[in-house]
Write a protein that holds these residues in place. Structure first.
Motif, PDB file in Angstrom:
ATOM      1  N   SER A   1     -11.435   2.384  -0.867  1.00 28.91           N
ATOM      2  CA  SER A   1     -11.142   0.853  -1.373  1.00 28.91           C
ATOM      3  C   SER A   1      -9.856   1.126  -2.532  1.00 28.91           C
ATOM      4  CB  SER A   1     -12.237   0.046  -1.902  1.00 28.91           C
ATOM      5  OG  SER A   1     -13.181  -0.258  -0.584  1.00 28.91           O
ATOM      6  N   THR A   2      -9.795   2.542  -2.927  1.00 26.91           N
ATOM      7  CA  THR A   2      -9.250   2.893  -4.060  1.00 26.91           C
ATOM      8  C   THR A   2      -7.780   3.394  -3.528  1.00 26.91           C
ATOM      9  OG1 THR A   2     -11.219   3.458  -5.114  1.00 26.91           O
ATOM     10  CG2 THR A   2      -9.141   4.302  -6.223  1.00 26.91           C
ATOM     11  N   PRO A   3      -6.643   2.783  -3.808  1.00 23.91           N
ATOM     12  CA  PRO A   3      -5.274   3.271  -3.347  1.00 23.91           C
ATOM     13  C   PRO A   3      -4.955   4.732  -3.772  1.00 23.91           C
ATOM     14  CG  PRO A   3      -5.229   0.928  -4.128  1.00 23.91           C
ATOM     15  CD  PRO A   3      -6.612   1.592  -4.607  1.00 23.91           C
TER      16      PRO A   3
ATOM     17  N   ASP B   1      -7.774   7.229  -1.611  1.00 23.26           N
ATOM     18  CA  ASP B   1      -8.492   7.083  -0.394  1.00 23.26           C
ATOM     19  C   ASP B   1      -7.798   8.112   0.672  1.00 23.26           C
ATOM     20  OD1 ASP B   1      -6.032   5.862  -0.636  1.00 23.26           O
ATOM     21  OD2 ASP B   1      -6.609   4.149   0.917  1.00 23.26           O
TER      22      ASP B   1
ATOM     23  N   SER C   1      -8.174  -1.382  -0.520  1.00 21.96           N
ATOM     24  CA  SER C   1      -6.716  -0.727  -0.815  1.00 21.96           C
ATOM     25  C   SER C   1      -5.637  -1.198  -0.038  1.00 21.96           C
ATOM     26  CB  SER C   1      -7.047   0.806  -0.379  1.00 21.96           C
ATOM     27  OG  SER C   1      -7.379   1.058   1.001  1.00 21.96           O
TER      28      SER C   1
END
Length: 287
Positions: A130-132, A135, A195
């Motif tokens: 969920s973290t750009p 990921d 993300s």
């Protein structure tokens, strides 16, 4: 028996082709002439397949509510309710204990890499996906660890060039994966995965272009520094394979189950076979 089939399906055997990344070290070190090294590489493939399978189970338990929103993933055993979360986690725990024990028996270093891979993948399921940026870096790290483990288990040094090339290739694939998800989920993309609410198609296209170029350049440099005659010529197969992949992506022919779809593309399969045979013949003759 149905529960067993559901557990096996959740472990996604079709995705286990990703674990073929344990074999490049066997090929490029010319260890493919050693029966023991071949056996250890096959064992590494099996252990990574079972290990990644347990992570898929954990991932599906974590994502079961979100998967209901996805047009394909909603049919998975856990998301559809055919397999209970508790049953799935119990099976994953038993398999994981057996895998780690077997890996430790073979090699402590190999076990360490396998455990690190599992931890990163679980962390990816819990937070990183969920973290750009992080990921796709986490996805690439998983493939690099596979490649590194293939070298460790047969007792050869992993080339820095090989690991860099693997990193670029997998960043390219991961960025394409996010692009496909973004195009598939459309307005619901951000709700399905945080993300995807941040990524844009122009940004992902830039990442894809950079990583595609980087992969070709790094592979060419890797083959050059091996000092093996004619090895650099295999760069043509890599160039074709990556461009063919991107062509299929642009035409929308891959869908979001990319690895399986690629195996049905005859030009891609033929190119991969020719690349493998060329590398094998050149290394056998000149290395």
């Amino acid at each position: 028996m149905k529960k067993f089939r559901y557990i096996l399906k959740t472990m996604r055997p079709k995705q286990w082709i990703k674990n073929f990344f344990v074999f490049p070290a066997l090929l490029f070190s010319k260890s493919f002439t050693d029966p023991r090294a071949i056996g250890l590489s096959v064992l590494a493939f099996l252990l990574f397949s079972l290990g990644s399978g347990t992570v898929y189970i954990i991932n599906d338990v974590i994502d079961r509510k979100k998967d209901i929103l996805h047009p394909r993933k909603c049919k998975r055993p856990i998301a559809s309710g055919k397999l209970k979360a508790g049953e799935a986690l119990a099976a994953a725990a038993m398999i994981l204990i057996g895998v780690v024990a077997a890996a430790a028996y073979v090699s402590i270093k190999f076990m360490g890499i396998l455990v690190l891979y599992i931890l990163i993948t679980i962390l990816y399921s819990l937070k990183l996906k969920s973290t750009p940026i992080l990921d796709i870096l986490a996805i690439a790290a998983g493939f690099v660890l596979r490649t590194l483990s293939g070298a460790v288990i047969i007792g050869v040094e992993a080339s820095s060039w090989l690991l860099l090339c693997t990193s670029a290739l997998c960043l390219f694939l991961a960025a394409n994966k996010r692009k496909t998800e973004l195009e598939t989920m459309k307005e619901a993309a951000g709700e399905y995965k945080a993300s995807l609410g941040v990524y844009t198609l122009p940004f992902l296209n830039q990442i894809i272009t950079v990583c595609l170029t980087l992969c070709i350049v790094l592979y060419a440099l890797y083959t050059y520094y091996t000092k093996v005659p004619y090895m650099m010529g295999t760069t043509a197969f890599v160039f074709y394979g990556l461009c063919r992949y991107q062509l299929l992506m642009a035409a929308g022919e891959l869908g979001d189950n990319i690895e399986v779809t690629l195996l049905k593309d005859k030009p891609m399969v033929l190119n991969l076979v020719l690349w493998g045979l060329s590398c094998l013949a050149i290394i056998w003759k000149f290395y």
